[in-house]
Motif scaffolding. Structure first.
Motif, PDB file in Angstrom:
ATOM      1  N   ILE A  32      55.686  -5.247  -1.046  1.00 48.60           N
ATOM      2  CA  ILE A  32      56.021  -5.040   0.358  1.00 48.60           C
ATOM      3  C   ILE A  32      55.541  -3.671   0.823  1.00 48.60           C
ATOM      4  CG2 ILE A  32      57.950  -4.766   1.970  1.00 48.60           C
ATOM      5  CD1 ILE A  32      59.450  -6.883   0.405  1.00 48.60           C
ATOM      6  N   ASN A  33      55.700  -2.667  -0.018  1.00 47.17           N
ATOM      7  CA  ASN A  33      55.249  -1.331   0.370  1.00 47.17           C
ATOM      8  C   ASN A  33      53.731  -1.237   0.463  1.00 47.17           C
ATOM      9  OD1 ASN A  33      57.733   0.066   0.707  1.00 47.17           O
ATOM     10  ND2 ASN A  33      57.974   0.185  -1.509  1.00 47.17           N
ATOM     11  N   SER A  34      53.007  -1.910  -0.442  1.00 45.61           N
ATOM     12  CA  SER A  34      51.553  -1.799  -0.453  1.00 45.61           C
ATOM     13  C   SER A  34      50.882  -2.758   0.522  1.00 45.61           C
ATOM     14  CB  SER A  34      51.022  -2.055  -1.870  1.00 45.61           C
ATOM     15  OG  SER A  34      51.364  -3.365  -2.304  1.00 45.61           O
ATOM     16  N   LEU A  35      51.446  -3.932   0.723  1.00 41.47           N
ATOM     17  CA  LEU A  35      50.823  -4.925   1.597  1.00 41.47           C
ATOM     18  C   LEU A  35      51.343  -4.881   3.028  1.00 41.47           C
ATOM     19  CD1 LEU A  35      50.823  -8.017  -0.800  1.00 41.47           C
ATOM     20  CD2 LEU A  35      48.960  -6.406  -0.359  1.00 41.47           C
ATOM     21  N   PHE A  36      52.509  -4.289   3.236  1.00 40.00           N
ATOM     22  CA  PHE A  36      53.111  -4.284   4.577  1.00 40.00           C
ATOM     23  C   PHE A  36      53.307  -2.863   5.103  1.00 40.00           C
ATOM     24  CE2 PHE A  36      57.138  -4.193   7.058  1.00 40.00           C
ATOM     25  CZ  PHE A  36      56.680  -4.856   8.187  1.00 40.00           C
ATOM     26  N   CYS A  37      54.011  -2.037   4.363  1.00 41.40           N
ATOM     27  CA  CYS A  37      54.411  -0.722   4.888  1.00 41.40           C
ATOM     28  C   CYS A  37      53.231   0.218   5.075  1.00 41.40           C
ATOM     29  CB  CYS A  37      55.443  -0.085   3.966  1.00 41.40           C
ATOM     30  SG  CYS A  37      57.025  -0.954   3.926  1.00 41.40           S
ATOM     31  N   GLN A  38      52.253   0.198   4.174  1.00 42.41           N
ATOM     32  CA  GLN A  38      51.182   1.180   4.260  1.00 42.41           C
ATOM     33  C   GLN A  38      50.255   0.947   5.449  1.00 42.41           C
ATOM     34  OE1 GLN A  38      48.059   1.415   1.410  1.00 42.41           O
ATOM     35  NE2 GLN A  38      48.043  -0.777   0.969  1.00 42.41           N
ATOM     36  N   HIS A  39      50.370  -0.212   6.094  1.00 44.95           N
ATOM     37  CA  HIS A  39      49.568  -0.479   7.280  1.00 44.95           C
ATOM     38  C   HIS A  39      50.319  -0.149   8.570  1.00 44.95           C
ATOM     39  CE1 HIS A  39      46.556  -2.505   4.806  1.00 44.95           C
ATOM     40  NE2 HIS A  39      47.553  -3.152   4.209  1.00 44.95           N
ATOM     41  N   LEU A  40      51.538   0.386   8.458  1.00 48.46           N
ATOM     42  CA  LEU A  40      52.346   0.704   9.629  1.00 48.46           C
ATOM     43  C   LEU A  40      52.294   2.201   9.920  1.00 48.46           C
ATOM     44  CD1 LEU A  40      55.541  -1.420   8.851  1.00 48.46           C
ATOM     45  CD2 LEU A  40      53.702  -1.995  10.435  1.00 48.46           C
ATOM     46  N   PRO A  41      52.406   2.584  11.188  1.00 50.28           N
ATOM     47  CA  PRO A  41      52.549   4.015  11.488  1.00 50.28           C
ATOM     48  C   PRO A  41      53.869   4.540  10.958  1.00 50.28           C
ATOM     49  CG  PRO A  41      52.895   2.680  13.465  1.00 50.28           C
ATOM     50  CD  PRO A  41      52.409   1.742  12.402  1.00 50.28           C
ATOM     51  N   GLY A  42      53.833   5.726  10.382  1.00 48.96           N
ATOM     52  CA  GLY A  42      55.025   6.293   9.778  1.00 48.96           C
ATOM     53  C   GLY A  42      55.153   6.013   8.299  1.00 48.96           C
ATOM     54  N   TYR A  43      54.071   5.537   7.659  1.00 50.07           N
ATOM     55  CA  TYR A  43      54.105   5.264   6.223  1.00 50.07           C
ATOM     56  C   TYR A  43      54.231   6.578   5.468  1.00 50.07           C
ATOM     57  CZ  TYR A  43      52.449   3.875   1.584  1.00 50.07           C
ATOM     58  OH  TYR A  43      52.326   3.667   0.240  1.00 50.07           O
ATOM     59  N   THR A  44      55.198   6.662   4.548  1.00 45.24           N
ATOM     60  CA  THR A  44      55.499   7.910   3.852  1.00 45.24           C
ATOM     61  C   THR A  44      54.828   8.025   2.501  1.00 45.24           C
ATOM     62  OG1 THR A  44      57.483   6.943   2.842  1.00 45.24           O
ATOM     63  CG2 THR A  44      57.737   8.029   4.987  1.00 45.24           C
ATOM     64  N   GLY A  45      54.227   6.964   1.985  1.00 49.16           N
ATOM     65  CA  GLY A  45      53.676   7.014   0.649  1.00 49.16           C
ATOM     66  C   GLY A  45      54.734   6.753  -0.406  1.00 49.16           C
ATOM     67  N   SER A  46      54.260   6.542  -1.625  1.00 53.57           N
ATOM     68  CA  SER A  46      55.185   6.202  -2.705  1.00 53.57           C
ATOM     69  C   SER A  46      55.952   7.401  -3.234  1.00 53.57           C
ATOM     70  CB  SER A  46      54.408   5.542  -3.854  1.00 53.57           C
ATOM     71  OG  SER A  46      53.362   6.403  -4.298  1.00 53.57           O
TER      72      SER A  46
END
Length: 648
Positions: free
Chosen positions: A349-363
């Motif tokens: 979810i973090n790699s396929l969804f969150c990283q494409h959103l504005p405000g992504y914080t990284g792992s």
């Protein structure tokens, strides 16, 4: 047209060799080195009327070998001919001569290397994601600059090239993962599930993306998901600002048992009626709710595996599971591999969804960008909408861990595995009405006095309690007190079980002072700011006035940091409400004679289609104190409780 601009960038020797190949290719195709219509006689071995194209290619390969072009085969002649048809004269150029010297980019086309550098330069200041996310950006840049003339390298080559250009030595080494063994050295046995719902794993984590909370602050919302082991399907996913409570986990159970409705703006490919599933028509005939549902599995869990968090071991959650016939199994302590499937899906979810959103914080903090707070723009409700749509795509995505005995080499999607297993295990539709959702709420026992029901200095009263004031209930074990259900996220109303067995809604007498949900923690904070008065009515009125001022300060941004943090923990959603009850001849003040249920009529669906991600969705507060009654919440992928009760 020949790409003369690119052709001129090649070295002179490469251009001469390409022009020589051009004459030979033309002779193979039409029999004349100068092309169709040129002068000269056709040599017999290249006559199209006597020999096939394959025979002419073989003759040309023998001729070029004799002319010391090297060892040329028929496949080489065919490859050059097809390259000429696809790219023109540029396709006949030896591209090894057009690449720059072997350095950090390797023997790669300089245009590809330049495009990757430009994309990496544009990512400066942002959180670092995966290399796979850069591929569509580089492909789009090459398409805009050169059209189809510059192809993308293979995935493995692209990964290697990006790592060479991005200074991998500057990044910290990844931590070594724990081996799948226990403390005493025994290896973990992987779980095998052969039926949908045989084992479902639930866990909570914080997403790697910043969300805009109701008070204007930024934070990482908490995500609670339920994953089916047999199908790898994400049966339910609930986002909340923070402080996940037992009632959130209980609502997750209700969300798994009913089909998820498809949004009006979604394409047909995301709907269950469009999904090509085995026995799909048979399933729709068994459960009419699947006609308008999203293409996601519907599973009733048999066993739920949870960690040892107090939320999942609470009495509310275990009682809800017992009511639905679900057994709860706690994972072994200090064994992260016991729920490896759900942990891996969190990473997906973090790699396929969150990283494409504005405000992504990284792992981690080393991969966090400098402008994350400035880029964050989505609220928790908007992220819930986006996540709900993304989950439908997830169930159409092939999973390497899903295989069929008949097709062991083909990776299947969660939808395909669910359809295959349902055809063997069977499917039973489980309708949940509004009262079923209320049964999942925490329960307490209170007395009905002449003034109503008192809970933490709040008085709940309406005409419906008239016949029962001062009376004892039939539950002798509780000393004649009445069963009361309370939503911890919204204490503006309670539900009391009447002698007929139904739960009736009883509003707070000062509900007009609070047009937005507030929880019991906010109420306890307000009590510390108001001086206690001997008169309970005057004291409660003062508390209601202080609460109204606190909510107004939070909406206008004038609240203190402590108050902002307190209001943020209040969930911005409400439970779906059942149909209102009223005495004969009376009408509930919040329900008009011609009222329609939001989300069930065509006009409301059109409104959702026009503004899919606006903050003023049905059931969500807009932040304006307009005095209008609240509408029932129909989000979280649940059907509207009133419409559901009418169907069944």
């Amino acid at each position: 047209m020949p790409q003369w601009g690119l052709f001129e960038t090649a070295p002179a020797a490469a251009r001469e060799m390409a022009l020589a190949w051009l004459r030979h290719i033309r002779e193979v195709e039409c029999g004349l080195p100068g092309g169709v219509g040129s002068g000269g006689a056709v040599r017999p071995e290249y006559d199209p009327d006597r020999f096939t194209l394959a025979q002419r290619e073989q003759a040309k390969a023998q001729e070029l070998t004799a002319l010391r072009f090297g060892r040329v085969s028929r496949a080489t002649v065919q490859r050059m001919r097809l390259a000429y048809r696809k790219q023109g004269l540029w396709g006949l150029v030896d591209h090894r001569t057009t690449r720059g010297p072997k350095g950090r980019g390797g023997w790669q086309d300089e245009r590809v290397v330049t495009a990757i550098k430009d994309v990496l330069r544009g990512q400066r200041g942002r959180s670092k994601g995966t290399v796979k996310a850069l591929m569509p950006l580089v492909a789009r840049l090459l398409k805009d600059r050169y059209g189809d003339a510059v192809p993308m390298p293979a995935q493995a080559t692209f990964y290697r090239l990006v790592h060479q250009l991005a200074h991998p030595a500057d990044h910290p080494a990844r931590p070594v993962r724990n081996p799948p063994i226990t403390e005493d050295g025994r290896a973990m046995t992987p779980t095998v599930a052969l039926r949908p719902g045989e084992q479902v794993r639930i866990d909570t984590t914080r997403l790697d993306v910043l969300a805009l909370f109701d008070d204007g602050t930024l934070g990482r919302p908490e995500l609670t998901i339920a994953v089916d082991v047999a199908t790898r399907a994400i049966l339910a996913a609930v986002l909340c600002p923070g402080g996940t409570q037992a009632v959130d986990a209980a609502l997750l159970l209700a969300e798994m048992a009913v089909p998820h409705p498809a949004r009006p703006a979604w394409p047909e490919a995301l709907r269950f009626t469009h999904a090509r599933l085995f026995a799909g028509d048979r399933l729709r005939s068994l459960d009419e709710r699947l006609q308008g549902a999203a293409a996601r599995p519907v599973v009733m869990p048999e066993t739920i595996v949870v960690d040892r968090g107090k939320v999942f071991l609470s009495q509310v959650f275990t009682a809800a599971c017992e009511t639905l016939g679900i057994s709860v199994q706690a994972a072994p302590p200090f064994a992260p591999t016991a729920k490896s499937i759900v942990e891996r899906i969190f990473g997906s979810i973090n790699s396929l969804f969150c990283q494409h959103l504005p405000g992504y914080t990284g792992s981690d903090v080393t991969r966090r960008g400098r402008d994350v707070e400035r880029e964050a723009c989505y609220t928790v409700a908007q992220l819930q909408d986006l996540l709900g749509e993304w989950l439908v795509h997830w169930h159409h995505r092939p999973h390497e861990g899903l295989r069929h005995p008949v097709l062991p080499r083909a990776a299947l999607t969660p939808n395909q595995v669910w359809a295959a297993l349902v055809s063997v295990a069977g499917y039973v539709p489980i309708p949940l009405s509004g009262s079923d959702y209320l049964e999942l709420l925490p329960v307490r026992w209170q007395a009905i006095t002449e003034r109503g029901i008192r809970v933490h200095h709040r008085t709940y009263d309406c005409d419906l309690l008239g016949p029962y004031r001062g009376q004892e209930s039939e539950v002798a074990a509780r000393g004649g007190k009445w069963e009361v259900r309370i939503n911890p996220h919204d204490v503006r109303q309670i539900w009391v079980r009447l002698p007929d067995g139904q739960l009736a809604e009883i509003p707070w007498i000062h509900r007009d002072h609070a047009h937005h949900p507030f929880n019991d923690r906010t109420w306890q904070y307000v009590r510390t700011t108001v001086t206690h008065h001997l008169d309970p009515d005057r004291y409660e009125a003062g508390l209601a006035d202080a609460l109204d001022q606190l909510l107004r300060r939070a909406r206008t941004g004038h609240a203190t940091p402590a108050e902002q943090h307190l209001i943020t923990r209040t969930a911005p959603v409400r439970m779906p409400l059942p149909a209102q009850r009223a005495p004969d001849g009376l009408q509930h003040p919040d329900q008009g004679a011609d009222e329609t249920v939001p989300g069930t009529d065509d006009d409301s669906l059109d409104d959702l289609d026009d503004t899919p991600y606006e903050p003023s969705l049905p059931g969500q507060d807009t932040g304006e104190d307009d005095g209008s009654p609240d509408v029932p919440y129909t989000g979280y992928g649940l059907y509207d409780a009133r419409a559901e009760a009418l169907k069944w």
